[in-house]
Design a protein around this motif. Structure first.
Motif, PDB file in Angstrom:
ATOM      1  N   VAL A 172       4.294 -10.714 -24.760  1.00 43.87           N
ATOM      2  CA  VAL A 172       4.049  -9.350 -24.274  1.00 43.87           C
ATOM      3  C   VAL A 172       3.020  -9.368 -23.147  1.00 43.87           C
ATOM      4  CG1 VAL A 172       2.996  -7.125 -24.879  1.00 43.87           C
ATOM      5  CG2 VAL A 172       4.701  -8.152 -26.398  1.00 43.87           C
ATOM      6  N   ALA A 173       1.926 -10.114 -23.353  1.00 44.60           N
ATOM      7  CA  ALA A 173       0.837 -10.133 -22.378  1.00 44.60           C
ATOM      8  C   ALA A 173       1.289 -10.731 -21.044  1.00 44.60           C
ATOM      9  CB  ALA A 173      -0.360 -10.916 -22.925  1.00 44.60           C
ATOM     10  N   ARG A 174       2.262 -11.633 -21.098  1.00 43.04           N
ATOM     11  CA  ARG A 174       2.749 -12.258 -19.869  1.00 43.04           C
ATOM     12  C   ARG A 174       3.958 -11.515 -19.284  1.00 43.04           C
ATOM     13  NH1 ARG A 174       0.172 -17.035 -19.186  1.00 43.04           N
ATOM     14  NH2 ARG A 174      -0.893 -17.810 -21.026  1.00 43.04           N
ATOM     15  N   GLY A 175       4.316 -10.409 -19.896  1.00 47.35           N
ATOM     16  CA  GLY A 175       5.435  -9.639 -19.370  1.00 47.35           C
ATOM     17  C   GLY A 175       6.774 -10.329 -19.563  1.00 47.35           C
ATOM     18  N   ARG A 176       6.853 -11.284 -20.495  1.00 47.36           N
ATOM     19  CA  ARG A 176       8.116 -11.986 -20.706  1.00 47.36           C
ATOM     20  C   ARG A 176       9.022 -11.196 -21.644  1.00 47.36           C
ATOM     21  NH1 ARG A 176       8.010 -18.086 -21.854  1.00 47.36           N
ATOM     22  NH2 ARG A 176      10.012 -17.788 -20.806  1.00 47.36           N
ATOM     23  N   ARG A 222       4.023 -15.135 -14.274  1.00 50.38           N
ATOM     24  CA  ARG A 222       3.802 -14.870 -15.706  1.00 50.38           C
ATOM     25  C   ARG A 222       2.363 -15.085 -16.143  1.00 50.38           C
ATOM     26  NH1 ARG A 222       7.726 -11.537 -16.648  1.00 50.38           N
ATOM     27  NH2 ARG A 222       9.801 -12.454 -16.874  1.00 50.38           N
ATOM     28  N   ARG A 223       1.436 -15.102 -15.171  1.00 49.67           N
ATOM     29  CA  ARG A 223       0.047 -15.260 -15.596  1.00 49.67           C
ATOM     30  C   ARG A 223      -0.456 -13.983 -16.272  1.00 49.67           C
ATOM     31  NH1 ARG A 223      -2.989 -16.518 -10.442  1.00 49.67           N
ATOM     32  NH2 ARG A 223      -1.257 -15.318  -9.597  1.00 49.67           N
ATOM     33  N   LEU A 224      -1.505 -14.155 -17.084  1.00 51.03           N
ATOM     34  CA  LEU A 224      -2.106 -12.986 -17.726  1.00 51.03           C
ATOM     35  C   LEU A 224      -2.853 -12.175 -16.678  1.00 51.03           C
ATOM     36  CD1 LEU A 224      -3.530 -14.749 -20.909  1.00 51.03           C
ATOM     37  CD2 LEU A 224      -1.509 -13.293 -20.781  1.00 51.03           C
ATOM     38  N   PRO A 225      -2.939 -10.857 -16.857  1.00 52.56           N
ATOM     39  CA  PRO A 225      -3.693 -10.057 -15.899  1.00 52.56           C
ATOM     40  C   PRO A 225      -5.184 -10.336 -16.030  1.00 52.56           C
ATOM     41  CG  PRO A 225      -3.024  -8.713 -17.753  1.00 52.56           C
ATOM     42  CD  PRO A 225      -2.396 -10.059 -17.957  1.00 52.56           C
ATOM     43  N   ARG A 251      -3.424  -5.558 -36.581  1.00 58.51           N
ATOM     44  CA  ARG A 251      -1.980  -5.608 -36.852  1.00 58.51           C
ATOM     45  C   ARG A 251      -1.785  -5.691 -38.358  1.00 58.51           C
ATOM     46  NH1 ARG A 251      -0.317  -7.310 -31.522  1.00 58.51           N
ATOM     47  NH2 ARG A 251      -1.861  -6.197 -30.342  1.00 58.51           N
ATOM     48  N   ASP A 297       2.613 -11.871 -29.102  1.00 61.07           N
ATOM     49  CA  ASP A 297       1.509 -11.300 -28.325  1.00 61.07           C
ATOM     50  C   ASP A 297       1.443 -11.918 -26.932  1.00 61.07           C
ATOM     51  OD1 ASP A 297       1.010  -9.934 -30.576  1.00 61.07           O
ATOM     52  OD2 ASP A 297      -0.957 -10.803 -31.008  1.00 61.07           O
ATOM     53  N   ASP A 298       1.605 -13.246 -26.893  1.00 59.70           N
ATOM     54  CA  ASP A 298       1.529 -13.928 -25.605  1.00 59.70           C
ATOM     55  C   ASP A 298       2.703 -13.516 -24.716  1.00 59.70           C
ATOM     56  OD1 ASP A 298       0.086 -16.000 -24.028  1.00 59.70           O
ATOM     57  OD2 ASP A 298       2.067 -16.947 -24.066  1.00 59.70           O
ATOM     58  N   LEU A 304       2.754  -2.536 -25.830  1.00 65.87           N
ATOM     59  CA  LEU A 304       3.881  -3.284 -25.274  1.00 65.87           C
ATOM     60  C   LEU A 304       3.576  -3.762 -23.866  1.00 65.87           C
ATOM     61  CD1 LEU A 304       6.704  -0.877 -26.474  1.00 65.87           C
ATOM     62  CD2 LEU A 304       6.001  -3.018 -27.511  1.00 65.87           C
ATOM     63  N   THR A 305       2.321  -3.597 -23.441  1.00 66.31           N
ATOM     64  CA  THR A 305       1.911  -4.050 -22.109  1.00 66.31           C
ATOM     65  C   THR A 305       0.771  -5.055 -22.279  1.00 66.31           C
ATOM     66  OG1 THR A 305       0.100  -2.498 -21.708  1.00 66.31           O
ATOM     67  CG2 THR A 305       2.333  -1.681 -21.308  1.00 66.31           C
ATOM     68  N   PRO A 306       0.389  -5.744 -21.189  1.00 68.86           N
ATOM     69  CA  PRO A 306      -0.722  -6.706 -21.306  1.00 68.86           C
ATOM     70  C   PRO A 306      -2.086  -6.048 -21.471  1.00 68.86           C
ATOM     71  CG  PRO A 306       0.668  -7.185 -19.389  1.00 68.86           C
ATOM     72  CD  PRO A 306       1.058  -5.831 -19.886  1.00 68.86           C
ATOM     73  N   ARG A 366      -5.348  -4.934 -22.717  1.00 68.87           N
ATOM     74  CA  ARG A 366      -6.094  -5.200 -23.944  1.00 68.87           C
ATOM     75  C   ARG A 366      -6.770  -3.904 -24.395  1.00 68.87           C
ATOM     76  NH1 ARG A 366      -3.415  -8.022 -25.782  1.00 68.87           N
ATOM     77  NH2 ARG A 366      -4.885  -8.324 -27.475  1.00 68.87           N
TER      78      ARG A 366
END
Lengths: 266, 299
Positions: free
Chosen positions: B75-79, A16-19, A265, B72-73, A110-112, A114
């Motif tokens: 979504v960014a972590r794919g959870r 679950r880390r950020l890309p 947003r 946001d977090d 809806l994806t990481p 940016r």
């Protein structure tokens, strides 16, 4: 993109880390480039049409020389290379409008990924196609017999390519201005008019006086002068440099502002 | 699940667009593993709520927590992943390329071949998106949502615009995936979809939750009958206290009693009160849905 060792029922949790780099990835860039190169319309306007223009409008001037003895065909070729590059970079930047109209931008939220990484991908894609456009135009010229010193090929090519960054920004500016599926059909003619004022189809000097005055303030003028400077040996006028910098700022800042408005947003 | 947080915590959400209040003080808590249907007519505020839940828009007031953090977090972590009505696709990419490209945006994903298979679109991986049917595109969106193996899956009216076969295929794909602790929230205005797939139904109307319970409980709202009678000056409290009465409504001289035992209520009304014009009507889930989502008074 490695698979985890088990399904959710098992022991391991997904990573679950950020890309890295906000999701910017060479793999995605590769697909983006493939996509652009598959688009027949883009290829027709950026690679084929400028080459054909050279054969129609450049070749018949074979044998004629500029004041410094260099061939007129080179002048036409470099001008059309600038045109090809600006159409290429604008079309990639402007594709943002299409992707917003289709709702792809919303899907991406809806994806990481940016937004800045998305724009970076678009810029690199734009500049890649811009480079290809310059190279193809020069190849057509070389094959058709244009001969100039190596430094002219290199410096003029670089100037045409780097100058087209202004139009990558212009494309993004338009792209974030309004969602539209057929954005290039609207800005294609605009680009042609700008190219005319920038002296890409005919030298600015043959325009009426008033139009010549106007031309120096239009966004293609600076990059046209800079790209041809290595050929003509005329040197680079302050007006051309200021023109390029100011338009780069106008489109760059404009695109950035619209981009922020789009990604805010509400 | 390692998390002990609720999957979703919405607290006092409001959102207005100009003079229109789309969401009006909505609070909801969803526990991990629940499959929740967000059921309501068009314009009930479902999409607006989902947009806030995903961080696509900001509430005017109230807070959103997704899996213990910000949307946001998550979504960014794919959870959290979602299938939205408005999420577009690039028409000139193939189905497979779309999955591959999206996978690049994540740190880690399930294999592309696996999500294609689970969404039931392996056979059309080489097809250009622009030549896919609406149902196939929707299953592609579903495949994209499966990529990060999310803890929470959100679907907004996932079968809108599909034909019967498309709807069936889509729900089959979703059912195949129904498993192992994934929380699912889906908005729909199809009652049968909520009934068939959810284990909890949240009914929304005009930006508020008007009923919230297990599918069985929501069905029970509809199980009884309604006894209507003309009874000036009805004693609402006394009627409500009768055995088997679920709700009592007084509209002018009319009284409406919702009950599981309509015979007893009718007998009571006719023998112990001055009621006349007694009518008994049965209700089904559709009626309950309509009553709860369109009438001025809810459950």
């Amino acid at each position: 993109m490695t698979a985890s060792t088990s399904t959710r029922t098992g022991v391991t949790e997904p990573d679950r880390r950020l890309p890295a780099l906000g999701g910017f990835a060479p793999g995605a860039l590769r697909i983006e480039l493939r996509r652009v190169l598959r688009n027949r319309r883009t290829l027709a306007f950026t690679l084929i049409m400028p080459g054909v223009f050279f054969l129609i409008f450049g070749l018949p001037q074979g044998g004629q020389s500029l004041d410094n003895g260099r061939p007129v065909t080179a002048y036409v070729m470099i001008s059309l290379a600038v045109y090809a590059a600006m159409v290429a970079t604008t079309s990639v930047g402007g594709a943002v409008a299409t992707e917003r109209a289709l709702g792809w931008s919303r899907q991406l939220r809806l994806t990481p990924l940016r937004p800045a990484a998305y724009v970076a991908t678009k810029l690199i894609t734009a500049m890649s196609l811009g480079l290809l456009a310059v190279v193809v135009e020069f190849l057509v010229g070389a094959v058709a017999g244009v001969r100039v010193p190596a430094y002219v090929w290199l410096l003029s090519g670089l100037a045409a390519w780097i100058g087209s960054l202004v139009f990558a920004a212009f494309g993004l500016f338009i792209g974030y201005l309004a969602p539209a599926e057929n954005v290039m059909q609207i800005i294609g003619p605009v680009l042609a008019v700008l190219a005319m004022f920038g002296g890409l189809f005919v030298p600015v000097e043959v325009l009426p006086d008033v139009l010549q005055q106007v031309a120096t303030f239009t966004p293609v003028y600076g990059m046209g002068v800079l790209a041809r400077a290595p050929l003509t040996g005329d040197g680079v006028s302050m007006a051309a440099v200021v023109n390029l910098v100011v338009w780069a700022l106008v489109f760059g800042v404009g695109a950035a502002r619209l981009f922020r408005r789009d990604t805010a947003r509400v | 699940m390692t998390s002990t947080h609720p999957a979703v915590e919405l607290d006092g959400l409001t959102k207005s667009f100009g003079a229109v209040t789309a969401v009006d003080g909505l609070s909801l808590r969803v526990q991990p593993g629940e499959v929740v249907a967000f059921l309501g007519p068009n314009g009930a505020g479902k999409t607006t709520t989902i947009d806030m839940l995903l961080g696509l828009s900001r509430p005017d007031t109230g807070t959103v927590r997704v899996l213990g953090g910000t949307p946001d977090d998550a979504v960014a972590r794919g959870r959290v992943a979602a299938v939205l009505q408005t999420g577009g696709l690039l028409k000139d990419l193939t189905v497979g390329e779309t999955v591959e490209m999206t996978a690049h945006f994540y740190r880690h994903t399930r294999p592309a071949a696996e999500v294609l298979e689970r969404a039931g679109i392996t056979d059309i991986a080489a097809r250009v998106v622009g030549r896919c049917s609406g149902g196939q595109q929707q299953r592609l969106r579903f495949a994209l949502a499966l990529l990060p193996d999310p803890d929470l899956m959100v679907l907004d009216e996932p079968t809108t615009g599909m034909d019967v076969e498309g709807r069936r295929d889509f729900w089959q794909a979703l059912r195949r995936d129904a498993r192992r602790g994934r929380t699912v929230i889906f908005a729909t205005h199809y009652l049968d979809e909520a009934d068939a797939y959810a284990d909890r139904i949240v009914l929304v109307r005009q930006g508020r939750i008007v009923a919230d319970g297990t599918t069985a409980e929501i069905k029970n709202l509809a199980a009884g009958r309604t006894v209507r009678a003309t009874l000036p000056g009805a004693d609402q409290a006394a009627l409500a206290a009768l055995p088997g009465v679920d709700a009592v409504e007084v509209r002018g001289d009319s009284v409406l009693v919702r009950t599981g035992d309509s015979d007893a209520i009718a007998r009571h009304l006719l023998t112990r009160t001055a009621a006349r014009d007694v009518e008994i009507t049965s209700r089904n889930l559709e009626d309950a849905f309509l009553a709860l989502t369109t009438a001025q008074t809810g459950a």
